[in-house]
Design a protein around this motif. Structure first.
Motif, PDB file in Angstrom:
ATOM      1  N   LYS A 218      10.329 -32.469 -23.922  1.00 16.41           N
ATOM      2  CA  LYS A 218      11.300 -32.797 -24.969  1.00 16.41           C
ATOM      3  C   LYS A 218      12.423 -31.755 -25.031  1.00 16.41           C
ATOM      4  CE  LYS A 218       9.461 -34.093 -28.810  1.00 16.41           C
ATOM      5  NZ  LYS A 218       8.773 -34.026 -30.122  1.00 16.41           N
ATOM      6  N   ILE A 219      13.635 -32.254 -25.347  1.00 17.07           N
ATOM      7  CA  ILE A 219      14.788 -31.375 -25.517  1.00 17.07           C
ATOM      8  C   ILE A 219      15.565 -31.814 -26.743  1.00 17.07           C
ATOM      9  CG2 ILE A 219      16.109 -32.767 -23.882  1.00 17.07           C
ATOM     10  CD1 ILE A 219      17.750 -30.251 -23.290  1.00 17.07           C
ATOM     11  N   SER A 220      16.070 -30.829 -27.474  1.00 13.34           N
ATOM     12  CA  SER A 220      16.823 -31.135 -28.687  1.00 13.34           C
ATOM     13  C   SER A 220      18.177 -30.439 -28.673  1.00 13.34           C
ATOM     14  CB  SER A 220      16.043 -30.689 -29.928  1.00 13.34           C
ATOM     15  OG  SER A 220      16.830 -30.854 -31.091  1.00 13.34           O
ATOM     16  N   PHE A 221      19.228 -31.259 -28.919  1.00 14.19           N
ATOM     17  CA  PHE A 221      20.574 -30.730 -29.147  1.00 14.19           C
ATOM     18  C   PHE A 221      21.006 -31.026 -30.588  1.00 14.19           C
ATOM     19  CE2 PHE A 221      20.636 -31.180 -24.513  1.00 14.19           C
ATOM     20  CZ  PHE A 221      21.219 -29.982 -24.134  1.00 14.19           C
ATOM     21  N   SER A 222      20.048 -31.077 -31.487  1.00 15.75           N
ATOM     22  CA  SER A 222      20.362 -31.384 -32.887  1.00 15.75           C
ATOM     23  C   SER A 222      21.315 -30.350 -33.471  1.00 15.75           C
ATOM     24  CB  SER A 222      19.074 -31.418 -33.715  1.00 15.75           C
ATOM     25  OG  SER A 222      18.234 -32.454 -33.295  1.00 15.75           O
ATOM     26  N   ILE A 223      22.326 -30.840 -34.175  1.00 14.55           N
ATOM     27  CA  ILE A 223      23.305 -30.010 -34.888  1.00 14.55           C
ATOM     28  C   ILE A 223      24.036 -29.067 -33.941  1.00 14.55           C
ATOM     29  CG2 ILE A 223      23.681 -28.838 -37.117  1.00 14.55           C
ATOM     30  CD1 ILE A 223      20.851 -29.338 -37.861  1.00 14.55           C
ATOM     31  N   ALA A 224      23.960 -29.326 -32.648  1.00 16.38           N
ATOM     32  CA  ALA A 224      24.712 -28.521 -31.685  1.00 16.38           C
ATOM     33  C   ALA A 224      26.184 -28.912 -31.727  1.00 16.38           C
ATOM     34  CB  ALA A 224      24.150 -28.704 -30.286  1.00 16.38           C
ATOM     35  N   GLN A 225      27.033 -28.002 -31.278  1.00 16.13           N
ATOM     36  CA  GLN A 225      28.471 -28.260 -31.279  1.00 16.13           C
ATOM     37  C   GLN A 225      29.053 -27.910 -29.921  1.00 16.13           C
ATOM     38  OE1 GLN A 225      30.589 -27.498 -34.883  1.00 16.13           O
ATOM     39  NE2 GLN A 225      32.394 -26.723 -33.821  1.00 16.13           N
ATOM     40  N   PHE A 226      29.759 -28.885 -29.341  1.00 13.16           N
ATOM     41  CA  PHE A 226      30.384 -28.698 -28.036  1.00 13.16           C
ATOM     42  C   PHE A 226      31.896 -28.781 -28.230  1.00 13.16           C
ATOM     43  CE2 PHE A 226      26.164 -30.280 -27.339  1.00 13.16           C
ATOM     44  CZ  PHE A 226      25.710 -29.681 -26.168  1.00 13.16           C
ATOM     45  N   GLU A 227      32.584 -27.658 -28.025  1.00 12.22           N
ATOM     46  CA  GLU A 227      34.021 -27.593 -28.280  1.00 12.22           C
ATOM     47  C   GLU A 227      34.860 -28.038 -27.076  1.00 12.22           C
ATOM     48  OE1 GLU A 227      35.796 -26.354 -31.056  1.00 12.22           O
ATOM     49  OE2 GLU A 227      33.966 -26.292 -32.241  1.00 12.22           O
ATOM     50  N   SER A 228      34.324 -27.944 -25.870  1.00 11.94           N
ATOM     51  CA  SER A 228      35.096 -28.257 -24.665  1.00 11.94           C
ATOM     52  C   SER A 228      34.375 -29.314 -23.830  1.00 11.94           C
ATOM     53  CB  SER A 228      35.325 -26.978 -23.842  1.00 11.94           C
ATOM     54  OG  SER A 228      36.069 -26.035 -24.586  1.00 11.94           O
ATOM     55  N   GLU A 229      34.864 -29.502 -22.614  1.00 13.09           N
ATOM     56  CA  GLU A 229      34.293 -30.524 -21.742  1.00 13.09           C
ATOM     57  C   GLU A 229      32.805 -30.263 -21.502  1.00 13.09           C
ATOM     58  OE1 GLU A 229      36.410 -30.891 -18.096  1.00 13.09           O
ATOM     59  OE2 GLU A 229      38.374 -30.923 -19.064  1.00 13.09           O
ATOM     60  N   THR A 230      32.059 -31.347 -21.506  1.00 14.72           N
ATOM     61  CA  THR A 230      30.613 -31.260 -21.309  1.00 14.72           C
ATOM     62  C   THR A 230      30.192 -32.309 -20.299  1.00 14.72           C
ATOM     63  OG1 THR A 230      30.336 -30.553 -23.602  1.00 14.72           O
ATOM     64  CG2 THR A 230      28.360 -31.310 -22.451  1.00 14.72           C
ATOM     65  N   SER A 231      29.289 -31.912 -19.409  1.00 13.62           N
ATOM     66  CA  SER A 231      28.823 -32.855 -18.395  1.00 13.62           C
ATOM     67  C   SER A 231      27.307 -32.800 -18.271  1.00 13.62           C
ATOM     68  CB  SER A 231      29.466 -32.535 -17.039  1.00 13.62           C
ATOM     69  OG  SER A 231      28.953 -33.389 -16.042  1.00 13.62           O
ATOM     70  N   PHE A 232      26.698 -34.000 -18.283  1.00 12.81           N
ATOM     71  CA  PHE A 232      25.269 -34.149 -18.029  1.00 12.81           C
ATOM     72  C   PHE A 232      25.068 -35.042 -16.796  1.00 12.81           C
ATOM     73  CE2 PHE A 232      25.234 -32.991 -22.503  1.00 12.81           C
ATOM     74  CZ  PHE A 232      24.121 -32.168 -22.604  1.00 12.81           C
ATOM     75  N   SER A 233      25.883 -34.868 -15.781  1.00 12.01           N
ATOM     76  CA  SER A 233      25.838 -35.744 -14.620  1.00 12.01           C
ATOM     77  C   SER A 233      24.609 -35.456 -13.758  1.00 12.01           C
ATOM     78  CB  SER A 233      27.095 -35.556 -13.775  1.00 12.01           C
ATOM     79  OG  SER A 233      28.246 -35.923 -14.521  1.00 12.01           O
ATOM     80  N   TYR A 234      24.019 -36.558 -13.248  1.00 13.90           N
ATOM     81  CA  TYR A 234      22.874 -36.489 -12.336  1.00 13.90           C
ATOM     82  C   TYR A 234      21.690 -35.725 -12.939  1.00 13.90           C
ATOM     83  CZ  TYR A 234      26.613 -37.769  -9.127  1.00 13.90           C
ATOM     84  OH  TYR A 234      27.677 -38.403  -8.541  1.00 13.90           O
ATOM     85  N   THR A 235      21.623 -35.721 -14.243  1.00 11.70           N
ATOM     86  CA  THR A 235      20.551 -35.008 -14.934  1.00 11.70           C
ATOM     87  C   THR A 235      19.403 -35.962 -15.250  1.00 11.70           C
ATOM     88  OG1 THR A 235      21.962 -33.283 -15.863  1.00 11.70           O
ATOM     89  CG2 THR A 235      19.976 -33.827 -17.093  1.00 11.70           C
ATOM     90  N   ASN A 236      18.178 -35.446 -15.157  1.00 10.28           N
ATOM     91  CA  ASN A 236      16.984 -36.237 -15.449  1.00 10.28           C
ATOM     92  C   ASN A 236      16.337 -35.726 -16.728  1.00 10.28           C
ATOM     93  OD1 ASN A 236      17.129 -37.862 -13.122  1.00 10.28           O
ATOM     94  ND2 ASN A 236      16.178 -36.254 -11.899  1.00 10.28           N
TER      95      ASN A 236
END
Length: 596
Positions: A218-236
């Motif tokens: 399990k992974i959590s990005f709850s309440i996280a903040q991304f200010e710039s470009e974000t990529s989750f490409s080819y991620t499992n």
């Protein structure tokens, strides 16, 4: 005391107080002093197993290739660059609430035991490239790889890093670029309550790359903040991924991203520009892993463009979602119609009409058992979507969106769907007023007559059927079973003569023919497949023999005498045909008018 510490490979200022140093058989503790150098290879030679340094400034620290000393640094400041490439740390390492003023490099290092960098600040670049964090799971309370509340002021590189056990970046701050390219988070699933990979409340100010990453648990990005470009490409994502109350202020890219059980859930998330892209092609022999994916967006805001490109999606659900910009489905295959509950569409919503088009049976199928609108809650069956009131609201918003962007054809179709939902809403509503009852029957009438001015062929069928019914009733009222009278009256007509010679003479009596004739009429009027052909045949005969009958009220004008039934029949026929013709002309020009 200085010379004693120097023998252990630790150089300190000459004015160090004895009270600040404690040396036991295998442990050393130093606090509140300035340290010029620490050489861990000498410490090992002296068989020191543990060193604790608190509230100190350290100029240089030198790590051995194999470090077998437990390291505890608390509230320390490291003044110079630290390099520990390919170093092996076999025991616990803790840099808690420390400050690294210069660049650090733990690339290709091995941490075999627990690591703690909590509350630490990295003023310059931090490199953990191909670093292995191999600590094993201990218990629920301890985090084997703890980066909680860490601050990275400069670039942070975790490329090709391997975390064997749990990791936490909770409340961490990445104020420059953060890279986790080809990283592996290999912690095993422990329990439903635990989050094995914790990025909760993490702040990413710079560009973020989670490309080709593997998350095993399990992974959590709850309440996280991304200010710039974000990529989750080819991620499992091999287990649950949580995006709750996450804020993406710049573009985010999911290219060929794979999710646990092919389900992705975004709840209370804010996006700017977001792309879901698949480079994989679907063919008859190979079904890629994108086909069965299910997307849920709840209480989500899309500020920028939303793009689903070349995707194969099983279910797509939006609840309480705001689309503030363009939504595009480029070459996307949807195996089922998307569900929209209480959504807002502020710009172009470029989805094929077939994906949002429902006929009356589709809408009514799941609402036949509904009895009272306020009590339709059933979260397990998505009845929120199938509520007529919610569907009507959806169709109204989509219709307004189409009108705003001058797509009046699709808008008219959505107008019809809006009226379907309104009809079902009235159907399940108790204590209807007289006005609402009339409205319900009016909706039923227009749905069956012309599909709410969207089906010209259906409208023409009913016009032909109405004329045919009138002609048949008129024929029956005038001639009844006396078919000979009809033959004698129109015997000069070639069609009647043909029927008389080729059909009637083959029966032993007129009565036999009349029975067959009326049975034939009944069958063809009830049998929808052939009704239209029979209707046009009757109308054609009427046009050839007495076209005046088709014009309704015109038959009452002149010297013709009709009985009471015929007068009533012609009057009702005139009213009904007039209504149908009015509907017909409105349906025929539907593409030139704006739906209400």
């Amino acid at each position: 005391m200085q010379k004693l510490l120097e023998s252990y490979g630790i150089l300190v200022q000459e004015n160090i107080k004895d009270t600040n140093v404690e040396i036991n058989e295998n442990t050393i503790t130093i606090c509140n002093t300035n340290i010029n150098k620490i050489d861990l290879s000498i410490l090992e030679q002296k068989q020191i197993n543990e060193i604790t340094i608190a509230n100190c400034e350290i100029d240089y620290i030198y790590f051995a290739n194999d470090n077998n000393v437990e390291l505890f640094f608390i509230d320390c400041v490291f003044k110079s660059q630290i390099t520990a490439r390919r170093s092996n740390f076999h025991k616990k390492v803790s840099f808690e609430q420390c400050i690294f003023e210069k660049r650090i490099d733990f690339s290709r290092a091995l941490f075999s035991n627990q690591v703690n960098f909590s509350l630490t600040k990295f003023e310059c670049e931090a490199r953990f490239i191909e670093t292995k964090f191999s600590a094993k799971y201990t218990n629920q309370e301890n985090i084997e790889n703890n980066f909680r509340e860490v601050v990275f002021k400069d670039k942070a590189f975790f490329d090709s890093v391997k975390f064997k056990a749990r990791v936490s970046f909770e409340i961490a701050r990445f104020e420059s670029e953060a890279r986790f390219v080809e990283a592996k988070f290999l912690a095993e699933y422990t329990s439903q309550e635990n989050i094995e990979n914790n990025f909760r409340e993490t702040f990413f100010k710079g560009k973020v790359s989670f490309d080709s990453v593997e998350f095993k648990a399990k992974i959590s990005f709850s309440i996280a903040q991304f200010e710039s470009e974000t990529s989750f490409s080819y991620t499992n994502f091999n287990h649950v991924v949580i995006f709750f109350h996450t804020n993406f202020k710049d573009s985010i890219l999911f290219r060929n991203t794979s999710f646990f059980k092919n389900i992705i859930i975004f709840s209370e998330v804010k996006f700017n520009n977001i792309k879901f892209i698949s480079d994989k092609k679907l063919n008859e022999t190979n079904t890629n892993d994108i086909v069965d994916q299910i997307y849920h967006f709840q209480d989500t805001t899309f500020k920028g463009i939303v793009n689903f490109e070349n995707m194969y999606i099983k279910d797509l659900n939006f609840k309480n979602v705001i689309f503030n910009n363009i939504v595009v489905f480029d070459n996307t295959t949807l195996n089922s119609k998307p569900k929209f509950i209480n959504c807002t569409f502020s710009n172009q919503f470029n989805i094929k009409q077939e994906h949002i088009q429902y006929n009356f049976k589709d809408i009514s199928k799941d609402s036949n058992d509904l009895t009272k609108l306020p009590n339709l809650e059933n979260k397990n069956k998505n009845d929120d979507f199938t509520k007529p009131a919610n569907l009507r609201d959806l169709f109204r918003k989509l219709k307004s969106n189409r009108i705003a962007h001058h797509n009046l054809i699709d808008a008219s179709e959505l107008r019809a769907q809006e009226l379907y939902a309104r009809e079902l809403e009235l159907k399940h509503q108790k204590d209807k007023t007289l006005k609402e009852k009339v409205e319900q029957w009016q909706l039923i009438f227009y749905r069956n007559l012309c599909d709410h001015h969207t089906d010209l062929v259906l409208n023409l069928k009913w016009l032909a059927t109405t004329i045919t019914v009138f002609l048949c009733l008129y024929f029956f009222s005038k001639y009844g079973l006396n078919f000979q009278h009809f033959i004698n009256e129109y015997n000069n007509n070639s069609i009647i003569k043909y029927i008389n010679i080729n059909f009637i003479y083959k029966f032993e009596s007129y009565n036999g023919f009349i029975f067959i004739f009326y049975t034939y009429i009944l069958i063809f009027m009830l049998w929808n497949v052939f009704r239209i052909f029979f209707s046009f045949a009757v109308i054609l005969c009427c046009i050839i023999n007495q076209p005046k009958l088709i014009f309704g009220i015109a038959n009452l004008i002149g010297d013709n005498s009709y009985n009471a039934f015929e007068n009533l029949l012609i009057t009702l026929y005139t009213l009904i045909v007039g209504l149908i013709i009015f509907s017909l002309q409105k349906t025929a020009r539907k593409n030139t008018i704006i739906p209400n």
